[in-house]
Design a protein around this motif. Structure first.
Motif, PDB file in Angstrom:
ATOM      1  N   ARG A 197      -2.338   3.115  11.245  1.00 50.93           N
ATOM      2  CA  ARG A 197      -3.430   3.625  12.053  1.00 50.93           C
ATOM      3  C   ARG A 197      -4.659   2.726  11.891  1.00 50.93           C
ATOM      4  NH1 ARG A 197      -7.628   5.860  11.336  1.00 50.93           N
ATOM      5  NH2 ARG A 197      -8.664   6.875  13.078  1.00 50.93           N
ATOM      6  N   SER A 198      -4.916   2.367  10.636  1.00 54.76           N
ATOM      7  CA  SER A 198      -6.074   1.533  10.360  1.00 54.76           C
ATOM      8  C   SER A 198      -5.890   0.133  10.973  1.00 54.76           C
ATOM      9  CB  SER A 198      -6.280   1.456   8.851  1.00 54.76           C
ATOM     10  OG  SER A 198      -7.023   0.333   8.490  1.00 54.76           O
ATOM     11  N   ASP A 232     -12.010   4.866   7.517  1.00 58.32           N
ATOM     12  CA  ASP A 232     -10.819   4.780   8.362  1.00 58.32           C
ATOM     13  C   ASP A 232     -10.306   3.347   8.487  1.00 58.32           C
ATOM     14  OD1 ASP A 232     -12.933   3.996   9.779  1.00 58.32           O
ATOM     15  OD2 ASP A 232     -12.557   5.242  11.547  1.00 58.32           O
ATOM     16  N   SER A 233     -10.950   2.439   7.770  1.00 62.15           N
ATOM     17  CA  SER A 233     -10.436   1.085   7.776  1.00 62.15           C
ATOM     18  C   SER A 233      -9.916   0.790   6.369  1.00 62.15           C
ATOM     19  CB  SER A 233     -11.570   0.143   8.156  1.00 62.15           C
ATOM     20  OG  SER A 233     -11.247  -1.149   7.773  1.00 62.15           O
ATOM     21  N   LEU A 234      -8.590   0.648   6.272  1.00 60.31           N
ATOM     22  CA  LEU A 234      -7.995   0.513   4.954  1.00 60.31           C
ATOM     23  C   LEU A 234      -7.873  -0.961   4.591  1.00 60.31           C
ATOM     24  CD1 LEU A 234      -5.114   3.084   5.328  1.00 60.31           C
ATOM     25  CD2 LEU A 234      -7.536   3.463   5.055  1.00 60.31           C
ATOM     26  N   GLN A 261      -5.995   4.170  -3.518  1.00 60.91           N
ATOM     27  CA  GLN A 261      -4.809   3.314  -3.410  1.00 60.91           C
ATOM     28  C   GLN A 261      -4.789   2.488  -2.126  1.00 60.91           C
ATOM     29  OE1 GLN A 261      -4.993   6.555  -3.242  1.00 60.91           O
ATOM     30  NE2 GLN A 261      -3.455   7.483  -1.926  1.00 60.91           N
ATOM     31  N   TYR A 262      -5.620   2.844  -1.156  1.00 60.43           N
ATOM     32  CA  TYR A 262      -5.683   2.043   0.063  1.00 60.43           C
ATOM     33  C   TYR A 262      -6.978   1.234   0.131  1.00 60.43           C
ATOM     34  CZ  TYR A 262      -2.047   5.284   1.539  1.00 60.43           C
ATOM     35  OH  TYR A 262      -0.918   6.043   1.616  1.00 60.43           O
ATOM     36  N   ARG A 295       4.343   8.932   5.877  1.00 60.73           N
ATOM     37  CA  ARG A 295       2.998   9.485   5.815  1.00 60.73           C
ATOM     38  C   ARG A 295       2.000   8.424   5.344  1.00 60.73           C
ATOM     39  NH1 ARG A 295       3.359  15.350   6.033  1.00 60.73           N
ATOM     40  NH2 ARG A 295       4.885  15.561   7.695  1.00 60.73           N
ATOM     41  N   ARG A 296       2.408   7.678   4.322  1.00 59.64           N
ATOM     42  CA  ARG A 296       1.495   6.664   3.808  1.00 59.64           C
ATOM     43  C   ARG A 296       1.388   5.500   4.779  1.00 59.64           C
ATOM     44  NH1 ARG A 296       3.296   6.268  -2.509  1.00 59.64           N
ATOM     45  NH2 ARG A 296       2.411   8.268  -3.133  1.00 59.64           N
ATOM     46  N   GLN A 305      -6.248   0.284  14.758  1.00 60.09           N
ATOM     47  CA  GLN A 305      -7.625   0.574  15.162  1.00 60.09           C
ATOM     48  C   GLN A 305      -8.414  -0.725  15.286  1.00 60.09           C
ATOM     49  OE1 GLN A 305     -10.087   2.565  12.305  1.00 60.09           O
ATOM     50  NE2 GLN A 305     -10.813   4.003  13.848  1.00 60.09           N
ATOM     51  N   VAL A 325      -5.772  -2.778   1.649  1.00 58.20           N
ATOM     52  CA  VAL A 325      -4.915  -2.622   0.485  1.00 58.20           C
ATOM     53  C   VAL A 325      -5.300  -3.608  -0.615  1.00 58.20           C
ATOM     54  CG1 VAL A 325      -2.548  -2.743  -0.327  1.00 58.20           C
ATOM     55  CG2 VAL A 325      -3.067  -1.666   1.844  1.00 58.20           C
ATOM     56  N   ILE A 338      -2.847  10.919  14.304  1.00 58.25           N
ATOM     57  CA  ILE A 338      -1.704  11.181  13.431  1.00 58.25           C
ATOM     58  C   ILE A 338      -1.281  12.640  13.551  1.00 58.25           C
ATOM     59  CG2 ILE A 338      -0.983  11.344  11.027  1.00 58.25           C
ATOM     60  CD1 ILE A 338      -2.504   8.846  10.461  1.00 58.25           C
ATOM     61  N   GLU A 369      -0.922   6.033   7.750  1.00 63.23           N
ATOM     62  CA  GLU A 369      -2.359   5.851   7.554  1.00 63.23           C
ATOM     63  C   GLU A 369      -2.738   4.381   7.665  1.00 63.23           C
ATOM     64  OE1 GLU A 369      -4.963   7.956   4.760  1.00 63.23           O
ATOM     65  OE2 GLU A 369      -3.122   8.874   4.002  1.00 63.23           O
ATOM     66  N   LEU A 370      -1.894   3.541   7.060  1.00 60.89           N
ATOM     67  CA  LEU A 370      -2.205   2.117   7.077  1.00 60.89           C
ATOM     68  C   LEU A 370      -2.066   1.538   8.481  1.00 60.89           C
ATOM     69  CD1 LEU A 370      -0.426   1.400   3.738  1.00 60.89           C
ATOM     70  CD2 LEU A 370      -2.811   0.814   4.213  1.00 60.89           C
ATOM     71  N   GLY A 424       0.807  -1.216   0.000  1.00 60.70           N
ATOM     72  CA  GLY A 424       0.000   0.000   0.000  1.00 60.70           C
ATOM     73  C   GLY A 424       0.838   1.263   0.000  1.00 60.70           C
ATOM     74  N   ARG A 445      -7.564  -2.300  -3.410  1.00 63.21           N
ATOM     75  CA  ARG A 445      -7.271  -0.956  -3.907  1.00 63.21           C
ATOM     76  C   ARG A 445      -7.503  -0.782  -5.402  1.00 63.21           C
ATOM     77  NH1 ARG A 445      -0.729  -0.779  -4.222  1.00 63.21           N
ATOM     78  NH2 ARG A 445      -0.506  -3.021  -4.188  1.00 63.21           N
ATOM     79  N   PRO A 462      -5.124  12.745   8.049  1.00 60.15           N
ATOM     80  CA  PRO A 462      -5.872  11.497   8.095  1.00 60.15           C
ATOM     81  C   PRO A 462      -6.151  11.118   9.551  1.00 60.15           C
ATOM     82  CG  PRO A 462      -3.574  11.122   7.414  1.00 60.15           C
ATOM     83  CD  PRO A 462      -3.816  12.602   7.442  1.00 60.15           C
TER      84      PRO A 462
END
Ligand SMILES: Nc1ncnc2c1ncn2[C@@H]1O[C@H](COP(=O)(O)OP(=O)(O)OP(=O)(O)O)[C@@H](O)[C@H]1O
Ligand SMILES: Nc1ncnc2c1ncn2[C@@H]1O[C@H](COP(=O)(O)OP(=O)(O)OP(=O)(O)O)[C@@H](O)[C@H]1O
Ligand SMILES: [Mg+2]
Ligand SMILES: [Mg+2]
Lengths: 471, 285, 315, 549
Positions: free
Chosen positions: A341-342, B46-48, B67-68, A334-335, A345, B50, A353, A338-339, A274, B53, B228
């Motif tokens: 964090r998800s 908020d739940s990615l 992309q996520y 940064r990317r 969670q 991948v 963040i 986000e991942l 990702g 995508r 985010p």
């Protein structure tokens, strides 16, 4: 007739061009091996090669190094190179008021003596296993007394390229130095263009404005280059262990179970896909996979949210907790943030963040250790020793580990060194000091007619001494 | 010239103003989307995932995924909310501080006016984007700080409008009549001046709102906006840029969303100005 | 006229003075240590201290402020922490890109906006007007960075007509320099042109409803001649304000565009300097921009007087 | 043969009829006066003659200049006709001139456009025309900008512009309404002289019957887009047949009924002003200059007795309004002393101040501008009751508002309407009701009727006279219109340049003005009866002369 000019893209502009007076990797990316040379140098695959030192001898106790220097070497301003310059450079780097960013590299040197015009003797106070490697760093290049002060703006070294001009914010250009002592280089001129924006980098490459981008900042676009016969995409490795660093003294994170739970909760492969579009190798500890002493620990913490929840419960955090994730500017952070964090969670850990500039990251996270989580790539080669440093920002304290590193530093025997390294890798993995995410990949893109660029990045440099155009 | 005309219900005429109507439609579209996103979005963002995508449009994901693996429509809806809230609060800041300052300058004149106007000049003298960057460098990026950075530049704008409006009222006899009735300056300002410049302020607010949306997009594009898991159009655009060749929809939708909302509020502002600002009506003479 | 100028200048220097305080204070409280940024994470405390001393960061606040301001008054803007060259040199180099860029963009936007705005005003209410105004609305709503990216995509990547960015330097030939500035200038100019065209139109419509236009028509002048002789010049007054604002905006506010086209301009210099905590460059750079804005305001004021005789005092 | 004629001209704008079957014509050298109240279509007729009607206008009928039909003529033809054959002088001299061009440029522009001549020649001609309209000969005049001229000078420039190409037909749309009476008299004399010398035809538009009666050979009276009556001046006024014309003439020389409540000359004065001075700082021209002051009111003393009605006249800018504002307590005097009800309003306690404010209220010039458009009439009229806020109940307040509305002849239902729902005359009644609501002893009326049409003006004057007698209020009545002051006041004060130059009973001052300034003022003031008398005399003279020959 063959092309003899190269324009090469770099992401960050160097603040100045003196590798002995700044930490910025961008300085080395322009000057290393091209403009400046050290006694030794590091080769395309991380090996130590002779440079200004033709050869060397190491005393039995590992405390005295005797370097035989090359002949006929001159600096770009015409002054001849001699053993005096070596002494000057090393003494300058380790002096009290030195502003060398890697001063610890020289900490063990107790004296530098000029034996004769072409011989230098360096005495250490204690054996340093990686001393020859250390001398290959950009921070250890040899400068001349006459020009050292002006190197920031007008770098004068002994390399095959000499500095031509610098359009600030735009490009730095080098010309071939005709008085070079070694094998003459094929290129007559080279310019390093500063292109920070990934999109601009893509556009510049696609439109042919630059010939090569050895460290291409937009991994997601690589497929397009791969599909285009005009370009060659070279994927290699770097020394950058990318980690989700945790403050081992902050609240729940001081609990090993929690850290282990987090290690289980992060889906590393998804992260690589990702955030890096697949450019990255999973790691299980703070060690580069291409290193001979690497041990594959990626199985220690498999991606297993259920396990993570259990561990959290065991640690008394069944309900999870809230923490901050402070991110420096690079895209992987940064990317990845986000991942992650998800991911967290999903096991009940809520991350806020907080993006930071480097300056803020350095003061808030690195110095003040005012953070819970951060993502960063440690790009120095062979830097597992940082886990033994007092007061390092991970706040990791393990005397057993410190012991191993002390031993490692003293040890010069290869076999034994590797064994110690493996032990160290295992220990920090077991302690789940940080979440070891992946080894940062290096993706270079260049014109298919170009040859001789480095695929890997054992140190951060763009050595173009071997680059040439195919006819 | 009758600058401040009767409060004839201008909305009756509203149905005849094309720009007002188009603006109203576009702006409501964005507003409603943002509002709904408070309670519901097609998918959680908020739940990615991948694995999911870069999917194309489907019945599952109307506009595809990013992309996520997030649902783009949901991202756009939350982005609408983000930019409108940021722009709205920034306008609020401008109104809250700017209007009293402008009115103060208009009524007190002399030194107070000089001070207010010079402060205005000072704020205007700072190049807006750079100052916003400085502010975010100072406070850290994020929605709140984007609001502050944008809001600060709204203050002098509203101060100017309020002062101008109040000054053009200042010769009017009804203010003298109110003074003869023994009313204090503050009271007169509240009872007479403010309601009479409300039109000007509403029009300006709509315009600042659209500028605010643009500014928020710009800041987010530079990575200085809301962070985010909040979605933001500017950041979506920034992240999508390099994927333009193989996933153009990622850059297309947020770009369109920005254009639509800015266009919407701009047209709305223009329409309102036509309806409320008598300077234009004067031309009908 | 003269004393009016003196008075204005006095006010302007006051603005500059206030701005210098604001800038200084903001940067004073900005988190992040320049020395640490320069030396990176392996640097040791004594190295940092040595560098801080070298940079003069240890002097008392007031001394630093006074030194800075006095220095600037004598043309000494300090030495950049990162580049280690005089800031004035850096700024001069960057201004050589930003100012021409802004100027080209301004000329371009004026060249587009004036005819369009005038046309729209002439054919007010007609289809042409509606069409033009619709386009300008979209032009205003279009984020310029988005537009810039599209331009690069079409002209640099697909058609390979123009460079995708970068600036070769004026010494590589004026033509090459101009070539590098075309796309950024268009990206900057079009949205500005949309605004300008609208202002031009509404100013002209305002003016055309003035009584003196009717007077001119009563003399027998045709509608077209009246528009040019009596309309346009008077409409210039509000248009000038916007032009002035735009020029300062263009010079200063181009960070984003300069990023898209990786141009070595003033905006990006300051942007970079902020992230690198090159405080002296930020301070002095921002002051130069503020001074520029203030100067442009002043020039616009003077231009007003040139256009509108009512503002010429002393007669 | 008629130089210009309109036949059955109808104009409508966006479907609303504005002019209905208007017909008139002018012979060579003739002056036609077009009168009528505001909005009756006078200006629209003029614009139709120039073919400069606003967007959205449609026209019907015929307009002829000599033999040429103008309605529907091509733009090119009209461009040749305008300025060259038909020319127009507009009402507002300031806005009729382009502020960014010099006088020379603007006057010579028409010459250059219509005739092939060099700029040099055009400027020479311009110089001559400017001299002709009485602008002082000096070379700088050509290089001046409009804002550097006085109102009277500007109007002369506008006239110069109109006559530069020696048109055969000139239209003057209210050429003097923005000017003071003395200047008005000069401009009218100038127009008359030009017409006579050049044998030009003139369409003179005015709302002022006296002006028209004095100037015009023939008069047309307009109402609601129609010409209701039309004929040679003297005859028309003698035999007014249309009821509207009669009403108009009656209203413009209307005198309200005389005072019934006698004055007590020995009473203690209500208001006494002693040596009042009010100065304003002038903007500094240079930083180093010492600040200059403009004295708007210069050592003025006056007193007003209870129930007395005092008029204050003088030309624009002589300080009338400033004096009024100071008396009202809205501005502090620079020097001097004011005593109202025996107390100085600037030195009393808060409580007493309220009482004083109750006793003195104001009615302003523009009935529309003196209302907040967003407040209902009830709220507007009740506003001064703010002074009584702790003393009376809400119901008592409402009662007072209703009483005040009734006193000025409005209905209680009107209280819930907004100002724009009323006509001009009703609005001024509301303004008066607001002034009355606190039952004041003195009302300062600053040009209360100058924005109103003559018929409405007559109503308002009646109302004021009625209130004077019924409620016993005293007035300080400010106006630049002598006939109005004459009609309603007991005593007159004449101001010039911030000073009082003459003071006395109304009759005495108007009949035997002593001060030269007053004399000039009285002489310049247009007076319908006087002009008619003059015209009558002239007609008789002409007739006897004809009989003799
Ligand atoms: N541009 C316009 N559009 C619509 N109606 C108009 C326009 N101009 C004038 N009118 C209307 O036409 C009527 C006649 O106006 P006109 O200006 O001729 O009056 P006037 O007799 O000159 O009045 P005044 O004495 O106030 O100048 C008025 O009812 C006015 O409201
Ligand atoms: N606030 C002010 N500041 C400066 N000068 C003023 C101010 N108010 C009035 N003046 C000046 O004082 C003089 C008297 O003004 P005032 O308004 O009292 O005249 P007026 O007799 O009422 O004239 P008008 O008939 O035009 O209403 C004028 O020259 C005016 O320019
Ligand atoms: Mg009229
Ligand atoms: Mg007045």
């Amino acid at each position: 007739h063959a092309k003899s000019a190269l324009s090469l893209g770099i992401v960050l502009e160097p603040p100045h061009l003196d590798p002995t007076a700044g930490a910025a990797a961008a300085i080395d990316e322009v000057t290393y091996a091209n403009v400046f040379e050290g006694l030794t140098r590091i080769g395309p695959n991380g090996e130590v090669l002779p440079a200004l030192a033709k050869s060397w001898e190491i005393s039995e106790d590992g405390l005295t190094y005797t370097f035989e220097l090359q002949d006929g070497v001159t600096f770009h301003d015409g002054t001849p190179f001699s053993a005096e310059d070596v002494k000057f450079s090393l003494d300058r780097a380790r002096a009290e008021d030195s502003t060398n960013a890697q001063k610890p590299l020289f900490a063990a040197i107790s004296a530098v003596n000029v034996a004769d015009e072409d011989t230098v003797q360096v005495t250490l106070s204690e054996p340093v296993g990686s001393f020859l490697f250390n001398l290959g760093w950009g921070d250890a290049v040899i400068v001349s007394k006459e020009s050292a002060a002006g190197n920031k703006t007008n770098p004068i070294g002994t390399g095959p390229f000499k500095f031509d001009r610098w359009i600030k914010g735009q490009e730095i250009s080098l010309d071939r130095y005709e008085g070079y002592w070694g094998t003459p280089v094929a290129l007559e001129e080279a310019s390093f263009k500063v292109i920070a924006d990934p999109n601009a980098a893509f556009a510049a490459m696609m439109s042919g404005d630059v010939d090569a981008f050895p460290n291409f900042p937009a991994p997601e676009t690589l497929i397009q280059f791969e599909a285009d016969p005009r370009f060659k995409v070279a994927v290699g490795s770097t020394e950058g262990e990318t980690i989700l660093a945790m403050n081992n003294e902050s609240g729940p994170l001081s609990n090993k179970l929690v850290r282990q739970a987090i290690s289980h909760a992060v889906n590393k492969q998804a992260l690589i896909d990702g955030a890096m579009f697949g450019r990255g190798t999973p790691i299980g500890s703070h060690f580069a996979p291409h290193h001979p002493a690497y041990e594959d620990l990626t199985g220690t913490y498999t991606f297993d949210p259920e396990k993570a929840k259990e561990l959290l419960k065991e640690a008394g955090y069944a309900e999870g907790f809230t923490a901050t994730l402070k991110l420096p500017p690079p895209q992987y952070a940064r990317r990845g943030g986000e991942l992650i964090r998800s991911d967290l969670q999903k096991v009940g850990i809520n991350l806020e963040i907080v993006p930071l500039e480097w300056a803020q990251w350095l003061s808030e996270v690195f110095r003040e250790k005012n953070y819970d989580f951060t993502i960063v790539s440690h790009t120095e080669p062979m830097d597992i020793g940082i886990y033994a440093r007092d007061d390092y920002y991970f706040n990791y304290k393990n005397p057993a580990f410190d012991d191993i590193i002390t031993q490692l530093n003293r040890e010069t025997d290869e076999e034994k060194r590797y064994a110690l390294m493996k032990q160290a890798q295992e220990m920090i993995a077991a302690d789940a000091v940080n979440v070891f995410l992946f080894q940062l990949g290096k993706a270079g893109v260049w014109d298919a007619n170009l040859q001789g660029l480095w695929v890997n990045s054992p140190i951060q440099a763009n050595d173009i001494t071997g680059v040439s155009w195919k006819n | 010239m009758d600058t401040f005309e009767a409060p004839i219900h201008p909305f009756r005429r509203a149905w005849k103003s094309r720009s007002f109507l188009i603006g109203l439609c576009l702006a409501s579209l964005i507003l409603i989307a943002g509002f709904i996103s408070l309670f519901w979005t097609p998918h959680a963002i908020d739940s990615l995932n991948v694995a999911n995508r870069l999917q194309a449009s489907s019945s599952q994901h109307w506009l595809g995924t990013d992309q996520y693996g997030r649902d783009i429509l949901s991202m756009l809806m939350i982005g609408a909310r983000t930019s409108i809230i940021v722009a709205l609060i920034a306008v609020g800041i401008g109104l809250l501080f700017g209007v009293p300052l402008g009115l103060l300058a208009a009524t007190k004149r002399g030194l107070v006016e000089e001070a207010v106007m010079r402060t205005n000049d000072l704020i205007f003298a700072f190049p807006a984007i750079l100052s916003a960057i400085l502010i975010t460098a100072l406070l850290g990026p994020g929605a709140v700080n984007a609001v502050i950075a944008i809001g600060i530049f709204n203050i002098p704008v509203f101060a100017r409008v309020a002062r101008g409006g109040a000054l053009s009222l200042s010769g009017r006899d009804f203010l003298l009549a109110a003074r003869l009735s023994g009313k204090s300056g503050l009271r007169i300002t509240l009872e007479h001046v403010l309601p009479n410049i409300a039109n000007l302020l509403i029009v300006q607010a709509t315009i600042q709102l659209s500028l605010g949306i643009l500014a928020e997009a710009g800041l987010s594009y530079l990575g200085l906006g809301p962070q985010p898991p909040l979605a933001s159009w500017g950041r979506m655009l920034n992240e999508a840029q390099t994927m333009m060749a193989f996933a153009p929809q990622l850059a297309l939708y947020p770009g369109l969303a920005i254009v639509v909302s800015v266009l919407g509020f701009n047209l709305l502002g223009d329409g309102l100005r036509d309806l409320l600002d008598p300077r234009l009506r004067r031309r009908i003479r | 006229m003269f004393s009016y100028g003196v008075l204005r200048l006095l006010g302007l220097s006051l603005t500059l003075f206030a701005a210098s305080i604001v800038v200084f204070v903001v940067l004073e409280v900005l988190p992040g240590d320049p020395a640490q940024v320069m030396l990176g994470i392996s640097a040791q405390e004594d190295t940092l201290a040595a560098l801080r001393e070298q940079l003069g960061l240890n002097a008392p606040v007031l001394t630093r402020y006074v030194d800075w301001v006095l220095g600037m008054l004598q043309g000494d803007f300090g030495i950049s922490y990162t580049y280690n060259v005089p800031v004035s040199e850096l700024i001069a180099e960057r201004a050589a890109v930003s100012l021409p860029l802004a100027a080209i963009a301004l000329i371009l936007s004026t060249a587009i906006a004036f005819p369009i705005g005038i046309m729209a005003a002439r054919f007010r209410g007609k289809a042409l007007d509606t069409g033009i105004m619709g386009l300008t609305q979209v032009g205003i709503a279009l984020p310029n960075f988005w537009f810039a990216i599209l331009l690069v995509y079409v002209f640099a990547i697909t058609l390979r007509l123009l460079p995708s960015g970068g600036f070769p330097g004026w010494d590589q030939g004026v033509l090459n320099g101009l070539e590098a500035l075309i796309l950024p200038a268009i990206a900057l100019a079009l949205p500005q042109a949309a605004i300008l065209a609208r202002v031009m139109r509404s100013a002209l419509i305002d003016v055309m409803s003035e009584d003196y236009i009717r007077t001119a028509r009563a003399k027998g002048l045709s509608a077209r001649v009246t528009l040019w002789r009596h309309g346009v010049r008077n409409a210039l007054i509000p248009v000038l304000t916007i032009l002035g604002l735009q020029f300062s905006f263009l010079v200063a506010g181009t960070v984003i565009i300069e990023n898209v086209f990786y141009l070595p301009g003033l905006g990006r210099l300051i942007f970079q300097a902020i992230t690198q905590r090159d405080l002296i460059t930020v301070k002095s750079g921002v002051m130069v921009l503020v001074a520029l804005v203030v100067l442009i305001t002043f020039i616009v004021d003077l231009a007003y007087a040139a256009v509108d005789p009512r503002l010429r005092r002393g007669r | 043969m008629a130089v210009f004629s309109a036949k059955n001209l109808s104009v409508s704008i966006n479907g609303t009829p504005i002019l209905k079957n208007v017909s008139f014509s002018l012979a060579k050298g003739e002056i036609l006066g077009l009168v009528g109240e505001s909005g009756s279509g006078k200006s629209m007729s003029a614009l139709a003659a120039m073919q400069l009607l606003p967007d959205g206008a449609t026209q019907d009928g015929s307009i002829r200049y000599k033999k040429h039909e103008i309605v529907g003529a091509s733009e090119r033809t009209m461009n040749e006709v305008r300025g060259r054959s038909i020319s127009m002088v507009f009402q507002e001299p300031m806005t009729a001139l382009n502020p960014t061009k010099t006088i020379g440029d603007q006057v010579s522009e028409g010459l250059l456009w219509h005739f092939k001549m060099t700029r040099q020649r055009a400027l020479e001609r311009t110089q001559k025309v400017l001299e002709r309209v009485g602008l002082p000969f000096d070379n700088h005049m050509l290089d001046r900008y409009p804002h550097q001229l006085s109102g009277g000078q500007r109007q002369r420039v506008v006239i110069a512009m109109a006559i530069a190409c020696k048109p055969r037909f000139l239209i003057a749309d209210e050429p003097t309404t923005a000017l003071d009476v003395t200047i008005q008299a000069q401009i009218l004399a100038l127009l008359k002289e030009i017409v006579r010398k050049d044998q030009m035809s003139l369409l003179l538009i005015s709302h002022d019957l006296a002006v028209v009666a004095d100037m015009a050979d023939r008069v047309a009276i307009m109402k609601d887009g129609e010409i209701v009556e039309h004929g040679p001046t003297g005859q028309l006024f003698r035999t007014l047949s249309h009821p509207y014309s009669q009403q108009l003439v009656e209203a413009s020389s209307h005198i309200p009924k005389a005072r019934t409540r006698p004055l007590d000359p020995d009473a203690k004065p209500l208001l006494a002003v002693e040596g009042l001075v009010r100065t304003y700082p002038l903007p500094k021209r240079s930083v180093f200059e010492k600040r200059q002051y403009h004295t708007a009111v210069n050592t003025v003393s006056l007193r007003i007795l209870p129930h007395e009605s005092v008029g204050l006249v003088g030309e624009s800018g002589c300080g009338k309004s400033t004096l009024a504002r100071t008396v009202l307590g809205l501005e502090e005097p620079t020097k001097g002393h004011i005593s109202f009800l025996g107390k100085n309003p600037f030195e009393v306690s808060h409580k007493e101040e309220k009482a004083l404010k109750r006793g003195i209220q104001a009615v302003f010039q523009d009935p529309y501008g003196s209302f907040d458009p967003r407040h209902t009439i009830a709220k507007t009229v009740a506003e001064p009751l703010h002074l009584l806020r702790h003393e009376i109940s809400e119901t008592a307040k409402n009662g007072k508002v209703i009483a005040a509305l009734e006193a000025v002849g409005l209905k209680p239902q009107d209280a819930h309407k907004y100002p724009h729902e009323f006509s001009g005359g009703q609005r001024q009644r509301i303004a008066i009701a607001r002034a009355l609501v606190t039952e004041p002893q003195l009302i300062v009326a600053d040009e209360p009727v100058s924005a109103l049409d003559v018929s409405i003006r007559a109503q308002i004057l009646d109302l004021l006279a009625d209130l004077r007698d019924r409620l016993g209020v005293a007035y300080l009545f400010i106006s630049h219109d002598l006939s109005v002051v004459q009609a309603i006041t007991d005593r007159v004060i004449v101001m010039n340049g911030g000073r009082i130059v003459e003071e006395g009973s109304t009759e005495q001052v108007f009949r035997h003005p002593k001060h030269p300034y007053t004399r000039m003022l009285v002489a310049a003031a247009p007076d319908l009866n006087a002009s008619l008398k003059r015209r009558h005399k002239a007609e008789i003279k002409a007739r006897t002369a004809r009989q003799k020959s």
